[in-house]
Design a protein around this motif. Structure first.
Motif, short mmCIF file in Angstrom:
data_model
loop_
_atom_site.label_atom_id
_atom_site.label_comp_id
_atom_site.label_asym_id
_atom_site.label_seq_id
_atom_site.Cartn_x
_atom_site.Cartn_y
_atom_site.Cartn_z
N VAL A 184 0.86 -1.18 0.00
CA VAL A 184 0.00 0.00 0.00
C VAL A 184 0.90 1.23 0.00
N ALA A 185 0.59 2.20 -0.84
CA ALA A 185 1.37 3.43 -0.88
C ALA A 185 1.34 4.12 0.48
N CYS A 186 2.48 4.60 0.92
CA CYS A 186 2.55 5.28 2.22
C CYS A 186 1.73 6.56 2.24
N SER A 187 1.40 7.07 1.06
CA SER A 187 0.57 8.27 0.97
C SER A 187 -0.93 7.95 0.96
N ALA A 188 -1.29 6.67 0.86
CA ALA A 188 -2.71 6.27 0.76
C ALA A 188 -3.27 6.08 2.17
N THR A 189 -3.53 7.19 2.83
CA THR A 189 -3.90 7.16 4.25
C THR A 189 -5.14 6.31 4.51
N ASP A 190 -6.20 6.52 3.74
CA ASP A 190 -7.45 5.78 3.98
C ASP A 190 -7.25 4.28 3.80
N GLU A 191 -6.54 3.89 2.75
CA GLU A 191 -6.31 2.46 2.50
C GLU A 191 -5.46 1.84 3.60
N LEU A 192 -4.45 2.57 4.06
CA LEU A 192 -3.62 2.07 5.16
C LEU A 192 -4.44 1.89 6.43
N GLU A 193 -5.27 2.87 6.74
CA GLU A 193 -6.07 2.77 7.96
C GLU A 193 -7.01 1.57 7.91
N ARG A 194 -7.64 1.33 6.76
CA ARG A 194 -8.52 0.17 6.62
C ARG A 194 -7.72 -1.12 6.77
N ALA A 195 -6.55 -1.17 6.17
CA ALA A 195 -5.74 -2.39 6.25
C ALA A 195 -5.36 -2.71 7.70
N PHE A 196 -4.91 -1.70 8.43
CA PHE A 196 -4.55 -1.93 9.83
C PHE A 196 -5.76 -2.40 10.63
N GLN A 197 -6.92 -1.78 10.40
CA GLN A 197 -8.13 -2.17 11.12
C GLN A 197 -8.56 -3.59 10.80
N GLU A 198 -8.21 -4.06 9.61
CA GLU A 198 -8.57 -5.42 9.20
C GLU A 198 -7.53 -6.46 9.62
N THR A 203 5.40 -4.98 7.20
CA THR A 203 6.57 -5.85 7.33
C THR A 203 7.77 -5.38 6.53
N GLY A 204 7.61 -4.33 5.71
CA GLY A 204 8.74 -3.88 4.91
C GLY A 204 8.38 -2.60 4.16
N ILE A 205 9.41 -1.96 3.63
CA ILE A 205 9.23 -0.75 2.83
C ILE A 205 9.75 -1.03 1.42
N VAL A 206 8.95 -0.67 0.41
CA VAL A 206 9.34 -0.84 -0.98
C VAL A 206 9.68 0.54 -1.54
N LEU A 207 10.91 0.68 -2.05
CA LEU A 207 11.39 1.98 -2.52
C LEU A 207 11.80 1.92 -3.99
N ASP A 208 11.06 1.14 -4.79
CA ASP A 208 11.46 0.97 -6.18
C ASP A 208 11.01 2.12 -7.08
N GLU A 209 10.15 3.01 -6.59
CA GLU A 209 9.73 4.19 -7.34
C GLU A 209 10.12 5.43 -6.56
N PRO A 210 11.02 6.25 -7.06
CA PRO A 210 11.46 7.45 -6.32
C PRO A 210 10.28 8.33 -5.92
N GLY A 211 10.22 8.66 -4.62
CA GLY A 211 9.16 9.52 -4.14
C GLY A 211 7.84 8.84 -3.92
N ARG A 212 7.75 7.53 -4.15
CA ARG A 212 6.48 6.80 -3.98
C ARG A 212 6.69 5.53 -3.15
N PRO A 213 7.10 5.67 -1.89
CA PRO A 213 7.33 4.49 -1.06
C PRO A 213 6.02 3.75 -0.78
N ARG A 214 6.13 2.43 -0.67
CA ARG A 214 4.97 1.60 -0.36
C ARG A 214 5.30 0.72 0.85
N LEU A 215 4.27 0.47 1.63
CA LEU A 215 4.41 -0.40 2.80
C LEU A 215 4.01 -1.81 2.43
N ARG A 216 4.92 -2.77 2.63
CA ARG A 216 4.58 -4.18 2.44
C ARG A 216 3.85 -4.65 3.69
N MET A 217 2.74 -5.37 3.51
CA MET A 217 1.89 -5.75 4.64
C MET A 217 1.51 -7.23 4.55
#
Length: 229
Positions: A184-198, A203-217
């Motif tokens: 999930v993109a670290c900037s996608a606040t609503d999606e991250l909140e839903r994922a945590f609630q579920e 478990t990790g950070i994906v940095l393959d796109e400059p300026g667009r980090p994603r959280l591995r879950m």
């Protein structure tokens, strides 16, 4: 290149206040750095925590603060299902800061290793930390120290932060290899909140796109309860 990590004490209050000012003023985005009051730093330098500094050629170039909330009001465990009876065994992996010219030398990792090795004698069994989703390198350093994002919270005047947890001194229990995974993109606040609630955990950070980090879950519940409140 040699760096030494030393435990700081009450006499180092002025040193840490000066470093805090130098580091904060050099950041392009000061909102990712949470400054501390002199009273808070003094508490942690005494018996309310552990503080460490990295020394290079006689100069302290980085510091790490670990905070023991004990019975104080601010305890990150209150944002999770950790039983209140365990609050006195909570430590906060608080501020870590490095002078700009010394970034990239793994100094946060040096201090993390020293602090984790010394916490067992403090009867601390639950470690919490926060980090800005806009600071993926800070999140990655915490992941390498055994922390995992478990929620999004608003702290420090309403600033959005990942809430991270790790048991102490043990790490998280080993996860089955067949657990579902997503990013999930670290900037996608609503999606991250839903994922945590579920019940998803970072478990990790994906940095393959400059300026667009994603959280591995993965679907990995907290080891002490039903997840964040």
């Amino acid at each position: 290149m040699t760096f030494d990590v030393r435990r700081l004490g009450p006499g180092d209050l002025g040193l840490l206040l000066g470093l805090q000012e130098r580091i904060g003023s050099a950041l392009p985005d000061p909102s990712v750095f949470q400054t501390s009051t002199p009273e808070f730093i003094a508490y942690c330098l005494a018996d309310g925590g552990r503080c460490y500094g990295v020394v290079r050629d006689g100069e302290t170039v980085a510091y790490r603060i670990v905070y023991f909330p004990h019975d104080r009001e601010f305890n990150l465990a209150k944002d999770t299902a950790l039983p209140p009876a365990e609050y006195h065994r909570v430590g906060h992996w608080d501020t870590v800061a490095v002078l700009p010219e010394w970034r990239g030398f793994g100094l946060a990792r040096l201090m993390n290793t020293r602090a984790l090795a010394e916490l067992a004698d403090a009867d601390i069994r639950h470690l919490f930390s926060t980090s800005s989703p806009a600071n993926p390198h800070g999140v990655r350093t915490l992941l390498e120290a055994g922390f995992q994002p478990v929620a999004l919270v608003r702290k420090f005047g309403g600033r959005l932060r990942f809430l991270l947890y790790r048991p102490s001194p043990a790490r998280w229990p080993a996860a089955p290899g067949d657990l579902p995974e997503r990013t999930v993109a670290c900037s996608a606040t609503d999606e991250l909140e839903r994922a945590f609630q579920e019940g998803w955990t970072g478990t990790g950070i994906v940095l393959d796109e400059p300026g667009r980090p994603r959280l591995r879950m993965r679907r990995l519940p907290l080891p002490f309860g039903d997840g964040p409140r």
